[in-house]
Write an enzyme that holds these catalytic residues in place. Structure first.
Site, short mmCIF file in Angstrom:
data_model
loop_
_atom_site.label_atom_id
_atom_site.label_comp_id
_atom_site.label_asym_id
_atom_site.label_seq_id
_atom_site.Cartn_x
_atom_site.Cartn_y
_atom_site.Cartn_z
N TYR A 178 0.82 -1.20 0.00
CA TYR A 178 0.00 0.00 0.00
C TYR A 178 0.86 1.26 0.00
O TYR A 178 0.91 2.01 -0.96
CB TYR A 178 -0.92 0.02 1.23
CG TYR A 178 -2.21 -0.75 1.10
CD1 TYR A 178 -2.41 -1.70 0.11
CD2 TYR A 178 -3.25 -0.54 1.99
CE1 TYR A 178 -3.59 -2.41 0.02
CE2 TYR A 178 -4.45 -1.23 1.91
CZ TYR A 178 -4.61 -2.17 0.93
OH TYR A 178 -5.79 -2.86 0.84
N SER A 181 5.53 -4.66 5.71
CA SER A 181 5.85 -5.62 6.78
C SER A 181 6.12 -7.01 6.21
O SER A 181 5.34 -7.53 5.41
CB SER A 181 4.68 -5.70 7.77
OG SER A 181 4.42 -4.44 8.35
N GLU A 235 -8.60 -5.45 8.58
CA GLU A 235 -7.38 -5.34 9.38
C GLU A 235 -7.71 -4.98 10.83
O GLU A 235 -6.96 -5.32 11.74
CB GLU A 235 -6.46 -4.28 8.78
CG GLU A 235 -5.12 -4.15 9.48
CD GLU A 235 -4.21 -3.15 8.80
OE1 GLU A 235 -3.00 -3.16 9.09
OE2 GLU A 235 -4.70 -2.35 7.97
#
Length: 388
Positions: A128, A161, A244
């Protein structure tokens, strides 16, 4: 004993029986700022869980899950945290991409990708943020062009991540030339192990490298690997962000409570609790973690409806700000000794890692500023923030 209590007991008993032997040393390992810890062993644990049917418990049974109710999912995540089980390595696939594909993916996409997530055979990362488009996702510049039966992706993502461990990345890219803001974006599923994908770890304040820069230089993915229609990736990306902040945050609260209780014990032992200001801050922290939990439970109505609504932004601000302040409180409880590294060359103790890593809590997964804008515009009905 009702059905939820029976499910909770089943989870608790399985964890007690299986966090032993080769997995006994995994308790408490991994997590934010510590994802490097025993990664291969934690992946083996994830696959052990999968073999026993304990991954993706909230997914529908037809997609490999247990079809657990919201209440049962809460019980699972809470018991997992109470057992101090290791941080999950498949979280991004299980909690973000998987539910997105269940809700919005084509049947062939579900058949191709969901089994690999359930079995922990394929790990995912999230493409993103970019250097000039962090919390403002609509500003992405990574582009993808159609070339026959493939998309060709060029651009840069950042703060990705576990990209260095991932097999696949879901990437928001601009597929309509000349488009701006949220229009003309597409949500692509891109393999990481290919020419044209370069991963560069970012060394954090903690000295660890769980975040990465990812460079796409004419990387490719099949034309069928777009979720939703081309150009409608904004809606898909927003759905992922909603998932999320779903049920798994209840387990996060258990971890927060454990951190606070351990800090209170330290304050009593080292005398910091004798300071009335420290005592007051500890009490406020306890009130704060209770508030976070109650808000998370309230948010479950949105989860049950398919995805959390704007109230999820309230929860993000609450826990991120609380956790950052807990890190600051921990340093004051530790006193001057907390300024010294535990060992050479840069070995940190748990409180130092908490303080340093929690500085990022109010930034990642949607900064506090962006969450306040969402609340202002979608809940309070205030005018939208002016844009250049």
């Amino acid at each position: 004993m009702n059905a939820v209590e029976e499910f909770r007991a089943e989870v608790r008993d399985w964890l007690a029986a299986n966090l032993s032997g080769e997995f006994a040393g995994l308790q408490g390992r991994g997590g934010p700022g510590r994802e490097h810890e025993l990664f291969a062993e934690r992946l083996a644990w994830e696959r052990h869980m999968a073999a026993a049917g304990w991954t993706c418990v909230g997914w529908p049974k037809e997609h490999g899950g247990r079809g657990a109710t919201i209440e049962e999912q809460v019980a699972f995540h809470e018991e997992y945290a109470l057992a101090d089980a290791p941080a999950r390595v498949g979280h991004i696939g299980e909690q973000l991409l998987g539910p997105t594909l269940v809700a919005l993916g084509l049947p062939e996409q579900q058949r191709r990708f969901l089994p690999g997530i359930v079995a922990a055979r394929e790990l995912w990362c999230q493409g993103y943020s970019e250097p000039d488009a962090g919390s403002d996702l609509a500003g992405v510049r990574t582009r993808a062009e159609r070339d026959g039966e493939e998309w060709v992706i060029t651009g840069q993502k950042i703060w990705t991540s576990l990209a260095h461990e991932a097999d696949w990345c879901f990437v928001v890219a601009r597929t309509e030339p000349g488009s701006t803001r949220h229009r003309g974006l597409s949500y692509l599923l891109v393999p990481m192990d290919q020419p044209g994908v370069e991963v560069r770890p970012i060394t954090q304040l903690t000295g660890t490298c769980e975040f990465n820069e990812v460079f796409f230089d004419a990387a490719r993915t099949h034309v069928s690997h777009v979720v939703g229609e081309p150009g409608e990736g904004w809606q898909v990306a927003m759905a992922t962000l909603g998932f999320e902040r779903g049920v798994s945050t209840l387990g996060q609260q258990v971890g927060f409570r454990r951190e606070l209780e351990t800090l209170i014990d330290l304050a009593v032992r080292n005398g910091a609790a004798d300071d009335p200001l420290i005592r007051d801050r500890l009490a406020r922290a306890w009130v704060g973690v209770e508030t976070i939990r109650f808000n998370a439970l309230r948010m479950l109505d949105g989860v049950a409806a398919g995805a959390p609504g704007p109230e999820a932004s309230i929860g993000k601000i609450l826990w991120a700000t609380w956790h950052r302040e807990l890190g600051e409180l921990a340093m004051d409880v530790c006193g001057a000794g907390g300024m010294l590294a535990a060992g050479e060359p840069y070995e940190l103790d748990a409180w130092q890692r908490l303080f340093l890593f929690s500085r990022s809590d109010t930034i990642y997964a949607g900064s506090n500023e962006i969450q306040r804008n969402i609340i202002a515009e979608r809940v309070l009905g205030l005018p939208k923030e002016p844009r250049p």
